[in-house]
Design an enzyme around this catalytic site. Structure first.
Site, PDB file in Angstrom:
ATOM      1  N   GLY A  23      21.701  -0.030  33.061  1.00  0.00           N
ATOM      2  CA  GLY A  23      20.484  -0.389  32.331  1.00  0.00           C
ATOM      3  C   GLY A  23      19.200  -0.368  33.134  1.00  0.00           C
ATOM      4  CE  LYS A  99      31.669   4.771  23.696  1.00  0.00           C
ATOM      5  NZ  LYS A  99      33.048   5.083  24.005  1.00  0.00           N
ATOM      6  CB  ILE A 100      28.548  12.293  21.326  1.00  0.00           C
ATOM      7  CG1 ILE A 100      28.561  12.729  22.793  1.00  0.00           C
ATOM      8  CG2 ILE A 100      27.904  13.370  20.446  1.00  0.00           C
ATOM      9  CD1 ILE A 100      29.404  13.946  23.075  1.00  0.00           C
ATOM     10  CG  LEU A 101      24.190   8.426  18.645  1.00  0.00           C
ATOM     11  CD1 LEU A 101      22.675   8.348  18.735  1.00  0.00           C
ATOM     12  CD2 LEU A 101      24.769   7.133  18.065  1.00  0.00           C
ATOM     13  CG  HIS A 117      20.658  15.236  30.417  1.00  0.00           C
ATOM     14  ND1 HIS A 117      21.913  14.765  30.090  1.00  0.00           N
ATOM     15  CD2 HIS A 117      20.848  16.340  31.178  1.00  0.00           C
ATOM     16  CE1 HIS A 117      22.828  15.549  30.635  1.00  0.00           C
ATOM     17  NE2 HIS A 117      22.212  16.513  31.297  1.00  0.00           N
TER      18      HIS A 117
HETATM   19  C1  GRF Z   1      20.706   7.843  34.034  1.00  0.00           C
HETATM   20  O1  GRF Z   1      20.736   8.756  35.087  1.00  0.00           O
HETATM   21  C2  GRF Z   1      20.606   8.563  32.709  1.00  0.00           C
HETATM   22  O2  GRF Z   1      19.798   9.693  32.750  1.00  0.00           O
HETATM   23  C3  GRF Z   1      22.040   8.958  32.496  1.00  0.00           C
HETATM   24  O3  GRF Z   1      22.787   7.828  32.919  1.00  0.00           O
HETATM   25  C4  GRF Z   1      22.034   7.113  33.890  1.00  0.00           C
HETATM   26  C5  GRF Z   1      21.896   5.730  33.355  1.00  0.00           C
HETATM   27  O4  GRF Z   1      21.280   4.876  34.211  1.00  0.00           O
HETATM   28  N1  GRF Z   1      22.281   9.387  31.152  1.00  0.00           N
HETATM   29  P1  GRF Z   1      20.832   3.422  33.749  1.00  0.00           P
HETATM   30  O5  GRF Z   1      21.965   2.788  32.942  1.00  0.00           O
HETATM   31  O6  GRF Z   1      19.585   3.529  32.938  1.00  0.00           O
HETATM   32  O7  GRF Z   1      20.617   2.692  35.041  1.00  0.00           O
END
Ligand code: GRF
Length: 197
Positions: A23, A99-101, A117
């Protein structure tokens, strides 16, 4: 919810952030949402993982949160949709949501779901982006904020940030460098798309 900027009032977008893990993007978005520049107000955190560290942030900042394990995906998605409607949510920010929505869910929130991403899309969609970029001897990787459509990591790109890959970089080191940039990019993307509303 109205906010006064200069002499102009505009509505803050009621936002739900979806998470699955640590998070750090959520933390960053919460902090951003408390600044004057922010076009969003975070109303609801949705987590696919009851142990997600990010849930502690929701508690700390007194933001409503809900957990759905997605074992019964369609059922959970329907419950989420009811919740989003009840809270009059305008925007969903996916932030490390694993998860994939479903297409149906995405259609219901068409154009109102953003994702971050950790790669320079369209390169390295899906998982293990850092390892794949390093193994392919890429000189750069980075991160992308994009709209979510029904194809994985394929919606319209809003903003990207390049990050140099050094010879000594491991996937872990690269992930850390990119995450730092993610925290700058997500707020910038929100401002770019929504500040003129
Ligand atoms: C981030 O690198 C995001 O782009 C990817 O998973 C990671 C999550 O990090 N999808 P966080 O939970 O926000 O610290």
């Amino acid at each position: 919810m109205k906010k006064l900027i200069g002499s102009r009032k505009f509505h803050l977008l009621k936002t739900s952030v979806f998470i699955s893990g640590s998070g750090s993007n959520l933390k960053n978005l919460i902090k951003f949402s408390l600044t004057k520049k922010s076009p969003i107000k975070i109303i609801l955190v949705v987590s696919s993982n009851s142990k997600a560290k990010g849930l502690n942030l929701a508690k700390k900042y007194k933001i409503k949160y809900k957990v759905y394990d997605f074992k019964k995906k369609i059922k959970d998605e329907n419950k989420i949709l009811i919740s989003l409607k009840k809270d009059k949510i305008d925007l969903i920010c996916l932030a490390g949501f694993m998860k994939i929505l479903s297409k149906k869910f995405i259609k219901k929130f068409n154009g109102k779901i953003l994702n971050i991403h950790p790669s320079l899309l369209p390169k390295y969609k899906g998982l293990n982006t850092h390892l794949r970029a390093i193994n392919n001897n890429e000189k750069f990787s980075g991160c992308t904020v994009h709209f979510v459509n029904s194809k994985l990591d394929s919606g319209k790109i809003i903003l990207q940030k390049k990050v140099k890959i050094h010879k000594k970089d491991t996937p872990r080191i690269l992930a850390k460098k990119i995450l730092k940039e993610e925290h700058i990019l997500y707020p910038k993307a929100l401002i770019k798309v929504f500040s003129s509303l």
